[in-house]
Design a protein around this motif. Structure first.
Motif, PDB file in Angstrom:
ATOM      1  N   GLN A  76       0.822  -1.213   0.000  1.00 14.52           N
ATOM      2  CA  GLN A  76       0.000   0.000   0.000  1.00 14.52           C
ATOM      3  C   GLN A  76       0.858   1.266   0.000  1.00 14.52           C
ATOM      4  N   SER A  77       1.940   1.258  -0.750  1.00 21.97           N
ATOM      5  CA  SER A  77       2.793   2.439  -0.826  1.00 21.97           C
ATOM      6  C   SER A  77       2.105   3.528  -1.649  1.00 21.97           C
ATOM      7  N   ILE A  78       2.464   4.791  -1.341  1.00 21.99           N
ATOM      8  CA  ILE A  78       1.912   5.932  -2.058  1.00 21.99           C
ATOM      9  C   ILE A  78       2.551   5.997  -3.445  1.00 21.99           C
ATOM     10  N   SER A  79       1.797   6.422  -4.436  1.00 19.38           N
ATOM     11  CA  SER A  79       2.331   6.527  -5.786  1.00 19.38           C
ATOM     12  C   SER A  79       3.495   7.516  -5.827  1.00 19.38           C
ATOM     13  N   ARG A  80       4.615   7.082  -6.401  1.00 20.50           N
ATOM     14  CA  ARG A  80       5.791   7.955  -6.494  1.00 20.50           C
ATOM     15  C   ARG A  80       5.553   9.130  -7.435  1.00 20.50           C
ATOM     16  N   GLY A  81       4.650   8.961  -8.389  1.00 19.39           N
ATOM     17  CA  GLY A  81       4.366  10.040  -9.321  1.00 19.39           C
ATOM     18  C   GLY A  81       3.790  11.282  -8.678  1.00 19.39           C
ATOM     19  N   ARG A  82       3.355  11.171  -7.422  1.00 22.30           N
ATOM     20  CA  ARG A  82       2.862  12.341  -6.702  1.00 22.30           C
ATOM     21  C   ARG A  82       4.005  13.261  -6.263  1.00 22.30           C
ATOM     22  N   LEU A  83       5.222  12.726  -6.170  1.00 22.08           N
ATOM     23  CA  LEU A  83       6.328  13.515  -5.638  1.00 22.08           C
ATOM     24  C   LEU A  83       6.697  14.696  -6.528  1.00 22.08           C
ATOM     25  N   PRO A  84       6.913  14.510  -7.834  1.00 28.12           N
ATOM     26  CA  PRO A  84       7.187  15.694  -8.653  1.00 28.12           C
ATOM     27  C   PRO A  84       6.057  16.714  -8.594  1.00 28.12           C
ATOM     28  N   LEU A  85       4.824  16.226  -8.630  1.00 29.96           N
ATOM     29  CA  LEU A  85       3.681  17.127  -8.606  1.00 29.96           C
ATOM     30  C   LEU A  85       3.634  17.941  -7.316  1.00 29.96           C
ATOM     31  N   ARG A  86       3.916  17.305  -6.194  1.00 35.84           N
ATOM     32  CA  ARG A  86       3.897  18.023  -4.912  1.00 35.84           C
ATOM     33  C   ARG A  86       4.916  19.150  -4.891  1.00 35.84           C
ATOM     34  N   PHE A  87       6.092  18.890  -5.434  1.00 37.75           N
ATOM     35  CA  PHE A  87       7.102  19.955  -5.472  1.00 37.75           C
ATOM     36  C   PHE A  87       6.671  21.084  -6.400  1.00 37.75           C
ATOM     37  N   LEU A  88       6.141  20.731  -7.568  1.00 43.87           N
ATOM     38  CA  LEU A  88       5.728  21.752  -8.526  1.00 43.87           C
ATOM     39  C   LEU A  88       4.593  22.607  -7.982  1.00 43.87           C
ATOM     40  N   GLU A  89       3.757  22.026  -7.153  1.00 43.26           N
ATOM     41  CA  GLU A  89       2.633  22.756  -6.569  1.00 43.26           C
ATOM     42  C   GLU A  89       3.039  23.613  -5.365  1.00 43.26           C
ATOM     43  N   SER A  90       4.185  23.322  -4.781  1.00 47.51           N
ATOM     44  CA  SER A  90       4.587  24.000  -3.550  1.00 47.51           C
ATOM     45  C   SER A  90       5.380  25.276  -3.837  1.00 47.51           C
ATOM     46  N   ASN A  91       5.614  26.039  -2.786  1.00 44.49           N
ATOM     47  CA  ASN A  91       6.469  27.225  -2.868  1.00 44.49           C
ATOM     48  C   ASN A  91       7.771  27.044  -2.094  1.00 44.49           C
ATOM     49  N   GLU A  92       7.991  25.867  -1.542  1.00 47.71           N
ATOM     50  CA  GLU A  92       9.203  25.611  -0.768  1.00 47.71           C
ATOM     51  C   GLU A  92      10.416  25.527  -1.675  1.00 47.71           C
ATOM     52  N   ASN A  93      11.566  25.967  -1.160  1.00 47.47           N
ATOM     53  CA  ASN A  93      12.788  25.785  -1.933  1.00 47.47           C
ATOM     54  C   ASN A  93      13.163  24.299  -1.935  1.00 47.47           C
ATOM     55  N   PRO A  94      13.984  23.850  -2.864  1.00 48.50           N
ATOM     56  CA  PRO A  94      14.282  22.417  -2.969  1.00 48.50           C
ATOM     57  C   PRO A  94      14.814  21.789  -1.682  1.00 48.50           C
ATOM     58  N   HIS A  95      15.663  22.501  -0.953  1.00 48.97           N
ATOM     59  CA  HIS A  95      16.215  21.922   0.272  1.00 48.97           C
ATOM     60  C   HIS A  95      15.133  21.721   1.338  1.00 48.97           C
ATOM     61  N   ASP A  96      14.284  22.710   1.517  1.00 44.50           N
ATOM     62  CA  ASP A  96      13.236  22.582   2.523  1.00 44.50           C
ATOM     63  C   ASP A  96      12.233  21.497   2.142  1.00 44.50           C
ATOM     64  N   PHE A  97      11.906  21.426   0.854  1.00 42.76           N
ATOM     65  CA  PHE A  97      10.995  20.377   0.405  1.00 42.76           C
ATOM     66  C   PHE A  97      11.592  19.004   0.675  1.00 42.76           C
ATOM     67  N   ALA A  98      12.877  18.843   0.368  1.00 41.74           N
ATOM     68  CA  ALA A  98      13.539  17.555   0.577  1.00 41.74           C
ATOM     69  C   ALA A  98      13.548  17.171   2.053  1.00 41.74           C
ATOM     70  N   LYS A  99      13.785  18.141   2.924  1.00 42.89           N
ATOM     71  CA  LYS A  99      13.810  17.858   4.360  1.00 42.89           C
ATOM     72  C   LYS A  99      12.438  17.415   4.861  1.00 42.89           C
ATOM     73  N   GLU A 100      11.380  17.995   4.324  1.00 40.77           N
ATOM     74  CA  GLU A 100      10.029  17.581   4.687  1.00 40.77           C
ATOM     75  C   GLU A 100       9.746  16.167   4.196  1.00 40.77           C
ATOM     76  N   LEU A 101      10.256  15.857   3.007  1.00 39.96           N
ATOM     77  CA  LEU A 101      10.026  14.537   2.426  1.00 39.96           C
ATOM     78  C   LEU A 101      10.670  13.424   3.246  1.00 39.96           C
ATOM     79  N   VAL A 102      11.755  13.748   3.939  1.00 37.68           N
ATOM     80  CA  VAL A 102      12.434  12.763   4.782  1.00 37.68           C
ATOM     81  C   VAL A 102      11.460  12.117   5.762  1.00 37.68           C
ATOM     82  N   LYS A 103      10.504  12.883   6.264  1.00 33.62           N
ATOM     83  CA  LYS A 103       9.611  12.398   7.302  1.00 33.62           C
ATOM     84  C   LYS A 103       8.666  11.303   6.826  1.00 33.62           C
ATOM     85  N   GLU A 104       8.475  11.184   5.525  1.00 39.95           N
ATOM     86  CA  GLU A 104       7.512  10.212   5.006  1.00 39.95           C
ATOM     87  C   GLU A 104       8.077   9.352   3.880  1.00 39.95           C
ATOM     88  N   ALA A 105       9.386   9.419   3.670  1.00 37.60           N
ATOM     89  CA  ALA A 105       9.990   8.723   2.532  1.00 37.60           C
ATOM     90  C   ALA A 105       9.786   7.219   2.579  1.00 37.60           C
TER      91      ALA A 105
END
Length: 266
Positions: A76-105
């Motif tokens: 029941q893993s989350i679709s990986r294709g959501r990851l690019p979309l989440r970044f494109l939809e966000s306003n976070e810089n790449p480093h901050d986005f990556a740090k947030e992703l660590v929590k649910e990777a």
């Protein structure tokens, strides 16, 4: 099983020049390159899970993804294709986005994700494999890189072939523009396969043999599988983006190009 080659901050014309093959089952519902709702994100769309493999925005964000080759995926893993979309939809810089992703990777199957903010010339590589290394966040250095189905710049034979061909083509053209159609034909349609001794030996030999080429096309028990689309993303220093896509639709190859200015660089 996709593969991408790109040059970052090391080309006389392009801060970013990227080519990517998307490999998928031919019967998986997909929409070609188009502007998404709100007219801010330009990407192809996986209609099964709703995500994408490569996309960019009017504000100068870019994200692309490949799977990591592995035998077992989390249930029941989350679709990986959501990851690019989440970044494109966000306003976070790449480093901050990556740090947030660590929590649910750990909720995702193995992925390689590259995210970039072009106005700030920032590019970050994120992967959650191998598991024992936890998630890795790495600033992408200037130069040529290849992303296949292992870590960034892993020296798989197909990745090395693509890197060498890309470098040779760039040397031929120098400071002139290489037509995207020629880059696709010369680099991304290469169907050369590896000898058995060169295969990673994670999957059955026959499957790995067919996956060992840059351009993939073969019949499987679940249907035809292979390269469904090839993308060429060119970003000029003036902020002009040109997104060229060749895609398979109802058994025929079609192509289109979308050009637009990055709002923050004009």
């Amino acid at each position: 099983m996709c593969i991408a080659v790109f040059i970052w901050k090391a080309h006389p014309l392009y801060p970013l020049l990227l080519l990517l093959n998307r490999d998928e089952y031919h019967n998986r519902a997909t929409k070609p390159l188009a502007w998404w709702e709100g007219d801010q994100i330009l990407a192809g769309r996986d209609e099964v899970a709703g995500g994408t493999w490569l996309g960019c925005t009017r504000s100068g964000r870019v994200a692309f993804l490949t799977n990591v080759r592995e035998l077992h995926s989390p249930p029941q893993s989350i679709s990986r294709g959501r990851l690019p979309l989440r970044f494109l939809e966000s306003n976070e810089n790449p480093h901050d986005f990556a740090k947030e992703l660590v929590k649910e990777a750990d909720q995702y199957s193995g992925f390689n994700l590259i995210i970039a903010d072009l106005p700030s010339t920032t590019m970050v590589y994120v992967t959650n494999r191998p598991k024992e290394d936890n998630i890795s966040i790495i600033d992408v250095s200037p130069g040529i890189h290849v992303l296949s189905n292992a870590r960034l710049d892993s020296p798989w034979p197909k990745a090395e072939r693509l890197r060498d061909s890309f470098r040779d083509l760039l040397e031929v053209y120098g400071e002139r523009e290489a037509p995207p159609e020629e880059m696709v034909e010369t680099l991304m349609r290469n169907a050369v396969k590896d000898d058995e001794s060169m295969l990673p030996h994670l999957y059955p030999v026959e499957k790995e043999y067919h996956l060992s080429s840059i351009f993939v096309d073969y019949e499987t028990p679940l249907g035809r599988y292979g390269t469904r689309s090839t993308s060429v993303l060119r970003v000029k220093a003036c902020g002009e983006v040109s997104f060229h896509e060749q895609y398979l639709e109802n058994g025929f190859w079609k192509e289109q190009t979308v050009t637009y200015p990055i709002e923050a660089m004009t």
